[in-house]
Motif scaffolding. Sequence first.
Motif, short mmCIF file in Angstrom:
data_model
loop_
_atom_site.label_atom_id
_atom_site.label_comp_id
_atom_site.label_asym_id
_atom_site.label_seq_id
_atom_site.Cartn_x
_atom_site.Cartn_y
_atom_site.Cartn_z
N PRO A 84 64.56 57.62 22.69
CA PRO A 84 64.50 57.80 24.14
C PRO A 84 63.09 57.56 24.66
CG PRO A 84 64.30 59.92 23.10
CD PRO A 84 64.50 58.93 21.99
N ASP A 85 62.96 57.44 25.97
CA ASP A 85 61.64 57.50 26.61
C ASP A 85 61.42 58.91 27.12
OD1 ASP A 85 61.12 54.78 26.20
OD2 ASP A 85 62.00 54.20 28.13
N ALA A 86 60.13 59.29 27.23
CA ALA A 86 59.80 60.64 27.68
C ALA A 86 58.54 60.59 28.53
CB ALA A 86 59.61 61.57 26.48
N LEU A 87 58.30 61.69 29.24
CA LEU A 87 57.11 61.83 30.08
C LEU A 87 56.59 63.25 29.92
CD1 LEU A 87 55.33 60.40 32.30
CD2 LEU A 87 56.78 61.57 33.98
N TYR A 88 55.31 63.38 29.58
CA TYR A 88 54.69 64.69 29.42
C TYR A 88 53.85 65.03 30.65
CZ TYR A 88 51.52 68.40 28.17
OH TYR A 88 50.81 69.57 28.19
N LEU A 89 53.98 66.28 31.13
CA LEU A 89 53.18 66.76 32.26
C LEU A 89 52.56 68.10 31.90
CD1 LEU A 89 55.89 65.28 33.55
CD2 LEU A 89 54.92 66.12 35.67
N PRO A 90 51.29 68.30 32.22
CA PRO A 90 50.68 69.62 32.06
C PRO A 90 51.08 70.53 33.22
CG PRO A 90 49.09 68.12 33.01
CD PRO A 90 50.34 67.31 32.74
N GLY A 91 50.55 71.73 33.25
CA GLY A 91 50.81 72.64 34.36
C GLY A 91 50.17 72.15 35.65
N GLY A 92 50.63 72.71 36.76
CA GLY A 92 50.03 72.41 38.05
C GLY A 92 50.38 71.06 38.63
N CYS A 112 51.62 76.92 29.38
CA CYS A 112 50.37 76.22 29.09
C CYS A 112 49.45 77.16 28.32
CB CYS A 112 49.68 75.77 30.37
SG CYS A 112 50.60 74.52 31.27
N ALA A 113 48.78 76.63 27.34
CA ALA A 113 47.94 77.46 26.47
C ALA A 113 46.53 77.63 27.02
CB ALA A 113 47.89 76.85 25.08
N GLY A 114 46.18 76.92 28.07
CA GLY A 114 44.86 77.09 28.66
C GLY A 114 44.07 75.80 28.80
N GLY A 115 44.35 74.81 27.95
CA GLY A 115 43.71 73.52 28.10
C GLY A 115 44.40 72.71 29.18
N HIS A 116 43.98 71.47 29.36
CA HIS A 116 44.61 70.64 30.39
C HIS A 116 44.78 69.24 29.82
CE1 HIS A 116 45.90 69.73 34.47
NE2 HIS A 116 45.28 68.58 34.33
N LYS A 117 45.99 68.95 29.36
CA LYS A 117 46.32 67.62 28.85
C LYS A 117 46.66 66.70 30.02
CE LYS A 117 46.43 68.87 24.40
NZ LYS A 117 45.70 68.23 23.30
N GLU A 153 50.32 71.04 24.48
CA GLU A 153 49.61 72.23 24.05
C GLU A 153 50.48 73.13 23.19
OE1 GLU A 153 47.44 74.39 27.07
OE2 GLU A 153 47.46 72.64 28.38
N ARG A 154 51.75 73.30 23.57
CA ARG A 154 52.65 74.20 22.85
C ARG A 154 53.95 73.53 22.43
NH1 ARG A 154 51.65 79.74 24.40
NH2 ARG A 154 49.44 80.10 23.99
N LEU A 155 54.40 72.57 23.21
CA LEU A 155 55.74 72.00 23.02
C LEU A 155 55.88 71.16 21.75
CD1 LEU A 155 56.80 70.76 26.57
CD2 LEU A 155 58.09 72.34 25.11
N LEU A 156 57.04 71.29 21.12
CA LEU A 156 57.49 70.41 20.04
C LEU A 156 58.91 69.97 20.38
CD1 LEU A 156 56.31 72.69 17.10
CD2 LEU A 156 55.28 70.49 17.69
N VAL A 157 59.16 68.66 20.35
CA VAL A 157 60.47 68.13 20.75
C VAL A 157 60.90 67.07 19.74
CG1 VAL A 157 61.82 67.06 22.59
CG2 VAL A 157 59.86 68.51 23.18
N VAL A 158 62.14 67.17 19.26
CA VAL A 158 62.67 66.23 18.27
C VAL A 158 64.17 66.09 18.49
CG1 VAL A 158 63.05 68.05 16.55
CG2 VAL A 158 62.73 65.69 15.78
N GLU A 159 64.74 64.93 18.15
CA GLU A 159 66.18 64.76 18.21
C GLU A 159 66.72 64.34 16.85
OE1 GLU A 159 67.09 61.84 21.25
OE2 GLU A 159 66.65 60.17 19.90
N VAL A 160 67.96 64.74 16.58
CA VAL A 160 68.58 64.51 15.27
C VAL A 160 70.02 64.06 15.48
CG1 VAL A 160 69.25 65.57 13.07
CG2 VAL A 160 67.12 66.27 14.19
N ILE A 161 70.45 63.07 14.70
CA ILE A 161 71.85 62.67 14.65
C ILE A 161 72.39 63.01 13.26
CG2 ILE A 161 73.49 60.75 14.70
CD1 ILE A 161 71.73 59.42 16.79
N THR A 162 73.46 63.79 13.23
CA THR A 162 74.09 64.20 11.99
C THR A 162 75.43 63.48 11.85
OG1 THR A 162 73.09 66.39 12.24
CG2 THR A 162 74.87 66.19 10.63
N PRO A 163 75.60 62.65 10.81
CA PRO A 163 76.86 61.92 10.67
C PRO A 163 78.05 62.86 10.48
CG PRO A 163 75.14 60.94 9.30
CD PRO A 163 74.61 62.25 9.80
#
Length: 275
Positions: A84-92, A112-117, A153-163
């Motif tokens: 897929p395509d994705a888009l990441y956004l920080p806070g604010g 948000c963990a405090g930094g600014h990506k 900062e915190r997020l982890l995202v993954v997709e899986v296909i199980t036959p």
Amino acid sequence: MTTSPLLVKAAPGREICCVTPASAGWSHVGFRALRLQAGDSETLETGTRELCVVVLTGSIDAEVAGQRYAGLGRRDSVFEECAPDALYLPGGQRLTITATRAAEVALCSAPCAGGHKPVRRIDGTGMRRSTRGAGSNLRHVCDILMGDNPAAERLLVVEVITPAGHSSSYPPHKHDDDAAPGETRLEETYYHRLDPPQGFAFQRVYTDDRSLDEACVVENHDVVLVPRGYHPVVTPHGYRLYYLNVMAGPRRAWTFRNDPAHEWLLRPDGTGTVA
């Protein structure tokens, strides 16, 4: 039949599901899935949370702070052999997404963990895809936003296909103890899709002491919450299973512990690796 408190059933309208930290009774992961018809728009503020928009199917345009990100998404089905395509956004940030054709969109969030990506477009062509396991434990994985991608900062995202007829997230593993480097504490959601869509699958969530032990019958578009414990998945003969995982916790690292009772499966005569 009593529905498990860990199972969020899909709704038929524009908003398929909505999981917030308050509704889940935890601290980090938020998840929404939307059905958008061509021309439909959704505007939201990220506030104190970071956000990963995953275009599961269809196509959208996105606008953030006057910057347009056009043509996100290219799949007609989550079961296609492309990322897929994705888009990441920080806070604010203020985000508007507009479907350029019928689309299914996942909104994955964490504090948000405090930094600014920076805002970052994540094209599917650059995502790592792999096959894990062997035999009836084989499955196909796409890393959308995992730990080696520094965008979040915190997020982890993954997709899986199980036959069809296979298991996944197996041997059972858990990540609920903040004891790095051996294990990290992560909340997790599983957003399930089935092919054909009238199918079903099974997911169990359980702890060593069985203080949590829930078995969920999963149907198309359902969400399973994993606040703690082991969480294997099995799909019956005839039905392929897709799931999108969103994880977040105190630290951005996916380190897990296998259930000792089933770790023998990792020996050469077993069936391979987890996830």
